[in-house]
Motif scaffolding. Sequence first.
Motif, PDB file in Angstrom:
ATOM      1  N   SER A  17       0.832  -1.203   0.000  1.00  0.00           N
ATOM      2  CA  SER A  17       0.000   0.000   0.000  1.00  0.00           C
ATOM      3  C   SER A  17       0.864   1.249   0.000  1.00  0.00           C
ATOM      4  CB  SER A  17      -0.889   0.021   1.249  1.00  0.00           C
ATOM      5  OG  SER A  17      -1.708  -1.123   1.315  1.00  0.00           O
ATOM      6  N   VAL A  60      -8.921   0.575 -10.948  1.00  0.00           N
ATOM      7  CA  VAL A  60      -8.461   0.731  -9.560  1.00  0.00           C
ATOM      8  C   VAL A  60      -9.609   0.609  -8.571  1.00  0.00           C
ATOM      9  CG1 VAL A  60      -6.549   2.189 -10.301  1.00  0.00           C
ATOM     10  CG2 VAL A  60      -8.683   3.241  -9.538  1.00  0.00           C
ATOM     11  N   GLY A  62     -12.073  -0.387  -5.883  1.00  0.00           N
ATOM     12  CA  GLY A  62     -11.902  -1.267  -4.736  1.00  0.00           C
ATOM     13  C   GLY A  62     -10.502  -1.254  -4.148  1.00  0.00           C
ATOM     14  N   ARG A  63      -9.568  -0.604  -4.825  1.00  0.00           N
ATOM     15  CA  ARG A  63      -8.187  -0.550  -4.332  1.00  0.00           C
ATOM     16  C   ARG A  63      -7.727   0.874  -4.036  1.00  0.00           C
ATOM     17  NH1 ARG A  63      -4.197  -1.990  -7.437  1.00  0.00           N
ATOM     18  NH2 ARG A  63      -5.200  -1.460  -9.435  1.00  0.00           N
ATOM     19  N   THR A  65      -8.764   4.726  -2.820  1.00  0.00           N
ATOM     20  CA  THR A  65      -9.778   5.500  -2.112  1.00  0.00           C
ATOM     21  C   THR A  65      -9.295   6.932  -1.979  1.00  0.00           C
ATOM     22  OG1 THR A  65     -10.417   3.535  -0.838  1.00  0.00           O
ATOM     23  CG2 THR A  65     -11.168   5.681  -0.034  1.00  0.00           C
ATOM     24  N   MET A  79      -3.861   3.801  -1.712  1.00  0.00           N
ATOM     25  CA  MET A  79      -3.795   2.748  -2.730  1.00  0.00           C
ATOM     26  C   MET A  79      -3.378   1.452  -2.032  1.00  0.00           C
ATOM     27  SD  MET A  79      -1.811   4.976  -5.654  1.00  0.00           S
ATOM     28  CE  MET A  79      -0.356   5.160  -4.640  1.00  0.00           C
ATOM     29  N   ILE A  80      -4.249   0.458  -2.101  1.00  0.00           N
ATOM     30  CA  ILE A  80      -3.957  -0.832  -1.478  1.00  0.00           C
ATOM     31  C   ILE A  80      -3.879  -1.906  -2.551  1.00  0.00           C
ATOM     32  CG2 ILE A  80      -5.091  -0.120   0.658  1.00  0.00           C
ATOM     33  CD1 ILE A  80      -7.409  -2.001  -0.103  1.00  0.00           C
ATOM     34  N   ASN A  81      -3.339  -3.074  -2.142  1.00  0.00           N
ATOM     35  CA  ASN A  81      -3.229  -4.203  -3.060  1.00  0.00           C
ATOM     36  C   ASN A  81      -2.643  -3.757  -4.408  1.00  0.00           C
ATOM     37  OD1 ASN A  81      -3.449  -6.835  -3.988  1.00  0.00           O
ATOM     38  ND2 ASN A  81      -5.595  -6.604  -4.600  1.00  0.00           N
ATOM     39  N   LEU A  82      -1.561  -3.024  -4.319  1.00  0.00           N
ATOM     40  CA  LEU A  82      -0.960  -2.479  -5.532  1.00  0.00           C
ATOM     41  C   LEU A  82      -0.409  -3.585  -6.426  1.00  0.00           C
ATOM     42  CD1 LEU A  82       0.685   0.659  -3.952  1.00  0.00           C
ATOM     43  CD2 LEU A  82      -0.867   0.684  -5.913  1.00  0.00           C
ATOM     44  N   LYS A  83      -0.492  -3.327  -7.717  1.00  0.00           N
ATOM     45  CA  LYS A  83      -0.047  -4.275  -8.733  1.00  0.00           C
ATOM     46  C   LYS A  83       1.071  -3.650  -9.557  1.00  0.00           C
ATOM     47  CE  LYS A  83      -4.834  -5.867  -9.137  1.00  0.00           C
ATOM     48  NZ  LYS A  83      -5.975  -6.079 -10.059  1.00  0.00           N
ATOM     49  N   ASP A  86       0.226  -0.825 -11.783  1.00  0.00           N
ATOM     50  CA  ASP A  86      -0.059   0.487 -11.205  1.00  0.00           C
ATOM     51  C   ASP A  86       1.159   1.401 -11.262  1.00  0.00           C
ATOM     52  OD1 ASP A  86      -1.961  -1.196  -8.680  1.00  0.00           O
ATOM     53  OD2 ASP A  86      -2.748  -0.071 -10.396  1.00  0.00           O
TER      54      ASP A  86
END
Length: 122
Positions: A17, A60, A62-63, A65, A79-83, A86
Motif C-alpha cells: 500500500s 483501480v 476497490g483498491r 480511495t 492505494m492498497i493491493n498495488l499491482k 499500477d
Amino acid sequence: QVQPVESGGGSVQAGGSLKISCAASGWNAMGWFRQAPGKQREGVVLIDRFAGSIRTAASVQGRFTISQDNPNDPVYVLMINLKPEDTARYYCATSPRVGVRWPLLSDDFDQWGQGTQVTVTF
C-alpha cells in the motif's frame, strides 16, 4: 488557483500500500491521472465538491480511495493491493469549474502538479 503539489509516492512490492496526497487550493474538482512510460495518460480518481461525488476508474476500483478531511486539507489517495501495472507517475489536477466530465479528460483541468512516482515491484 495555486499549482497543486503531490507527495507520498515511492516504491512498494506487489500487494503493498501507498498513500499519495495533493495540496491545492481554489478548486471544485480534483482529478488524479497516471501515466506510465509509453502509455497513454489515464484518469483514475475524481472528487467533485459541487456534485458531492467521487468517481473511480474500473482499473483501480476497490483498491484506490480518495478522501479529504476538511476543505483546506490535502486530498489523499490511499492505494492498497498495488499491482505492477499500477507503476506510473501520478498527477493531481484541479479545476475551479463545475461539470468536470467522467471519464476524466485532461482538457477539463487547469492546474497540474509535477507528479509523484509510484513503482510497484514483483
